[in-house]
Motif scaffolding. Structure first.
Motif, PDB file in Angstrom:
ATOM      1  N   ALA A  17       0.828  -1.203   0.000  1.00 32.53           N
ATOM      2  CA  ALA A  17       0.000   0.000   0.000  1.00 32.53           C
ATOM      3  C   ALA A  17       0.862   1.253   0.000  1.00 32.53           C
ATOM      4  O   ALA A  17       0.559   2.234  -0.677  1.00 32.53           O
ATOM      5  N   ALA A  18       1.953   1.231   0.776  1.00 35.30           N
ATOM      6  CA  ALA A  18       2.840   2.393   0.833  1.00 35.30           C
ATOM      7  C   ALA A  18       3.482   2.672  -0.524  1.00 35.30           C
ATOM      8  O   ALA A  18       3.588   3.832  -0.949  1.00 35.30           O
ATOM      9  N   GLU A  19       3.915   1.602  -1.202  1.00 34.10           N
ATOM     10  CA  GLU A  19       4.518   1.777  -2.527  1.00 34.10           C
ATOM     11  C   GLU A  19       3.531   2.420  -3.481  1.00 34.10           C
ATOM     12  O   GLU A  19       3.854   3.346  -4.225  1.00 34.10           O
ATOM     13  N   SER A  20       2.293   1.933  -3.456  1.00 39.77           N
ATOM     14  CA  SER A  20       1.269   2.470  -4.360  1.00 39.77           C
ATOM     15  C   SER A  20       0.894   3.896  -3.997  1.00 39.77           C
ATOM     16  O   SER A  20       0.694   4.746  -4.860  1.00 39.77           O
ATOM     17  N   LEU A  21       0.810   4.176  -2.698  1.00 36.25           N
ATOM     18  CA  LEU A  21       0.383   5.492  -2.238  1.00 36.25           C
ATOM     19  C   LEU A  21       1.425   6.564  -2.483  1.00 36.25           C
ATOM     20  O   LEU A  21       1.119   7.693  -2.862  1.00 36.25           O
ATOM     21  N   LEU A  22       2.702   6.231  -2.252  1.00 35.30           N
ATOM     22  CA  LEU A  22       3.769   7.234  -2.303  1.00 35.30           C
ATOM     23  C   LEU A  22       4.423   7.375  -3.671  1.00 35.30           C
ATOM     24  O   LEU A  22       5.168   8.324  -3.900  1.00 35.30           O
ATOM     25  N   ALA A  23       4.176   6.444  -4.574  1.00 38.43           N
ATOM     26  CA  ALA A  23       4.818   6.512  -5.892  1.00 38.43           C
ATOM     27  C   ALA A  23       4.547   7.835  -6.608  1.00 38.43           C
ATOM     28  O   ALA A  23       5.470   8.468  -7.126  1.00 38.43           O
ATOM     29  N   PRO A  24       3.293   8.329  -6.652  1.00 41.84           N
ATOM     30  CA  PRO A  24       3.062   9.617  -7.325  1.00 41.84           C
ATOM     31  C   PRO A  24       3.816  10.763  -6.659  1.00 41.84           C
ATOM     32  O   PRO A  24       4.327  11.653  -7.332  1.00 41.84           O
ATOM     33  N   MET A  25       3.874  10.754  -5.323  1.00 42.81           N
ATOM     34  CA  MET A  25       4.599  11.815  -4.619  1.00 42.81           C
ATOM     35  C   MET A  25       6.086  11.764  -4.938  1.00 42.81           C
ATOM     36  O   MET A  25       6.730  12.805  -5.159  1.00 42.81           O
ATOM     37  N   GLU A  26       6.654  10.565  -4.964  1.00 46.95           N
ATOM     38  CA  GLU A  26       8.077  10.431  -5.278  1.00 46.95           C
ATOM     39  C   GLU A  26       8.365  10.901  -6.695  1.00 46.95           C
ATOM     40  O   GLU A  26       9.395  11.536  -6.953  1.00 46.95           O
ATOM     41  N   GLN A  27       7.459  10.604  -7.614  1.00 50.74           N
ATOM     42  CA  GLN A  27       7.645  11.074  -8.994  1.00 50.74           C
ATOM     43  C   GLN A  27       7.584  12.599  -9.057  1.00 50.74           C
ATOM     44  O   GLN A  27       8.356  13.238  -9.786  1.00 50.74           O
ATOM     45  N   ASP A  28       6.667  13.196  -8.282  1.00 49.21           N
ATOM     46  CA  ASP A  28       6.560  14.655  -8.261  1.00 49.21           C
ATOM     47  C   ASP A  28       7.825  15.279  -7.682  1.00 49.21           C
ATOM     48  O   ASP A  28       8.322  16.287  -8.185  1.00 49.21           O
ATOM     49  N   ILE A  29       8.355  14.690  -6.602  1.00 51.44           N
ATOM     50  CA  ILE A  29       9.599  15.188  -6.004  1.00 51.44           C
ATOM     51  C   ILE A  29      10.744  15.108  -7.004  1.00 51.44           C
ATOM     52  O   ILE A  29      11.571  16.021  -7.118  1.00 51.44           O
TER      53      ILE A  29
ATOM     54  N   ARG B 161      10.539  15.162 -10.277  1.00 52.01           N
ATOM     55  CA  ARG B 161      10.364  16.216 -11.288  1.00 52.01           C
ATOM     56  C   ARG B 161      10.808  17.575 -10.749  1.00 52.01           C
ATOM     57  O   ARG B 161      11.446  18.354 -11.454  1.00 52.01           O
ATOM     58  N   ARG B 162      10.476  17.857  -9.485  1.00 49.99           N
ATOM     59  CA  ARG B 162      10.854  19.141  -8.894  1.00 49.99           C
ATOM     60  C   ARG B 162      12.377  19.259  -8.753  1.00 49.99           C
ATOM     61  O   ARG B 162      12.952  20.327  -8.966  1.00 49.99           O
ATOM     62  N   ARG B 163      13.026  18.164  -8.370  1.00 48.57           N
ATOM     63  CA  ARG B 163      14.484  18.193  -8.242  1.00 48.57           C
ATOM     64  C   ARG B 163      15.146  18.445  -9.584  1.00 48.57           C
ATOM     65  O   ARG B 163      16.133  19.185  -9.680  1.00 48.57           O
ATOM     66  N   ILE B 164      14.619  17.825 -10.619  1.00 45.46           N
ATOM     67  CA  ILE B 164      15.169  18.035 -11.966  1.00 45.46           C
ATOM     68  C   ILE B 164      14.991  19.503 -12.375  1.00 45.46           C
ATOM     69  O   ILE B 164      15.902  20.140 -12.918  1.00 45.46           O
ATOM     70  N   ALA B 165      13.808  20.064 -12.085  1.00 53.10           N
ATOM     71  CA  ALA B 165      13.549  21.463 -12.423  1.00 53.10           C
ATOM     72  C   ALA B 165      14.460  22.389 -11.626  1.00 53.10           C
ATOM     73  O   ALA B 165      14.985  23.383 -12.151  1.00 53.10           O
ATOM     74  N   MET B 166      14.693  22.088 -10.338  1.00 44.41           N
ATOM     75  CA  MET B 166      15.582  22.904  -9.504  1.00 44.41           C
ATOM     76  C   MET B 166      17.006  22.867 -10.033  1.00 44.41           C
ATOM     77  O   MET B 166      17.689  23.901 -10.096  1.00 44.41           O
ATOM     78  N   ALA B 167      17.460  21.680 -10.420  1.00 43.67           N
ATOM     79  CA  ALA B 167      18.823  21.552 -10.937  1.00 43.67           C
ATOM     80  C   ALA B 167      18.983  22.355 -12.227  1.00 43.67           C
ATOM     81  O   ALA B 167      20.001  23.012 -12.445  1.00 43.67           O
ATOM     82  N   ALA B 168      17.961  22.305 -13.084  1.00 43.29           N
ATOM     83  CA  ALA B 168      18.030  23.051 -14.349  1.00 43.29           C
ATOM     84  C   ALA B 168      18.047  24.559 -14.088  1.00 43.29           C
ATOM     85  O   ALA B 168      18.811  25.305 -14.709  1.00 43.29           O
ATOM     86  N   THR B 169      17.223  25.015 -13.135  1.00 44.79           N
ATOM     87  CA  THR B 169      17.189  26.437 -12.802  1.00 44.79           C
ATOM     88  C   THR B 169      18.520  26.896 -12.216  1.00 44.79           C
ATOM     89  O   THR B 169      19.038  27.966 -12.552  1.00 44.79           O
TER      90      THR B 169
END
Length: 345
Positions: A76-88, A90-98
């Protein structure tokens, strides 16, 4: 896929009824709601609410044959947190690019900064935020020296808090930091703590009677002066003219030579009593004002110290001069040459 917004509902702890329903669904997956209610000792409505809660958390999933299937907490944790981890991610990639884009501007900034220094000998900076940004920039880019005049009583505590990390960074890079305060700053606890901190890091701090103006001098190449000394809110003037900088450097050197160590208490004046030909900074200033006919109150106001301190210094001077009144003290000081510049350290 479960919406990331649903995860906000996890903030509430799983209550006892919900936990009991989850355990019963693991052991009795085919029970109806009414049967589970009897086993748990709660109402069917309580069971339904608990199952809805468990569904949001991913701990129950609908069964193809109807009802619910209990899922392990790990799955359940894997399923629940997967979208959040993907969002994090994406944000890290955007921060690195900025960050990379911002760093790419460093060369343009340094080039423009050098042109500004070369073409403008005086620059006015208004607004407190802009002033702090300029001082931060000067402090982070200086390489050899920072010289500070800080007149008046105790420095502003907010300003000291803002200056401390910059000062420690400057000292950590091997830059020489020298600061001049007035005697009145000695009685301020926050100032004493600030001074002790930067002195331990390698700064040099001295005290004197009167200072002409607030000033920051970086590498002898740029000075920061108040644009309007009577109104600090009007901004600062950045001075890069070599002739003016030369004068400001000599001005700082003059007051620095006349000053005494900040951490050296007034009571330590006994070191100078071994020789009648030597007067320390604060003693000298009090004696000169005494000889000019100033009262203790006037001396205290001019030097920025307490009347009690003035009375103690006057008493000590009269004792050293073996005088019974101020006129006699002035006359004997003149006879001994104490009022002449040669008697000043």
């Amino acid at each position: 896929m479960r919406d990331i917004g649903d995860i906000d509902e996890i903030d509430d702890e799983i209550d006892g009824v919900t936990l009991r329903v989850y355990q019963l669904r693991v052991t009795h997956p085919t029970d109806r709601v009414s049967q589970l209610a009897v086993r748990a000792g709660v109402t069917p409505a309580d069971v339904s609410r608990a199952e809805q809660r468990l569904s949001v958390l991913g701990l129950l999933q609908p069964s193809p044959g109807g009802g619910w299937v209990a899922i392990s907490p790990e799955s359940a944790a894997e399923s629940l947190l997967a979208p959040m981890e993907q969002d994090i991610l994406r944000r890290r990639i955007a921060m690195a690019a900025t960050r990379e884009q911002m760093h790419a501007l460093s060369g343009d900034y340094l080039e423009a900064r050098s042109l500004r220094s070369a073409t403008s000998s005086i620059e006015i900076v208004s607004d407190l935020g802009n002033v702090r940004s300029v001082i931060d920039d000067l402090a982070r880019n200086c390489t050899s020296s920072v010289e500070v005049l800080s007149p008046g009583g105790a420095p502003n505590e907010e300003a000291m808090r803002a200056a401390l990390p910059l000062d420690l960074d400057v000292l950590g890079r091997g830059v020489r930091l020298r600061m001049l305060l007035q005697y009145s700053a000695r009685g301020h606890r926050a100032t004493a703590q600030y001074v002790e901190t930067i002195v331990r890091a390698g700064a040099e701090v001295r005290c004197t009677s009167v200072l002409p103006s607030r000033m920051l001098l970086y590498d002898g190449a740029c000075a920061v002066l108040p644009f309007d000394p009577g109104n600090t809110g009007r901004g600062v003037a950045l001075i890069r003219d070599s002739a003016v900088l030369g004068f400001l450097g000599q001005l700082f050197a003059h007051y620095w030579e006349e000053a005494e160590d900040y951490l050296e208490e007034e009571a330590a004046a006994g070191a100078g009593e071994a020789s009648d030909a030597v007067l320390r900074g604060l003693e000298r200033d009090v004696l000169l004002l005494m000889a000019a006919g100033k009262t203790n109150e006037a001396i205290a106001g001019q030097l920025g110290i307490s009347q009690r301190s003035v009375s103690r210094l006057v008493g000590r001077l009269m004792e050293r001069l073996d005088a019974t009144n101020r006129f006699q003290a002035g006359a004997r000081a003149a006879q001994r040459g104490w009022l002449a510049p040669a008697a000043w350290p």
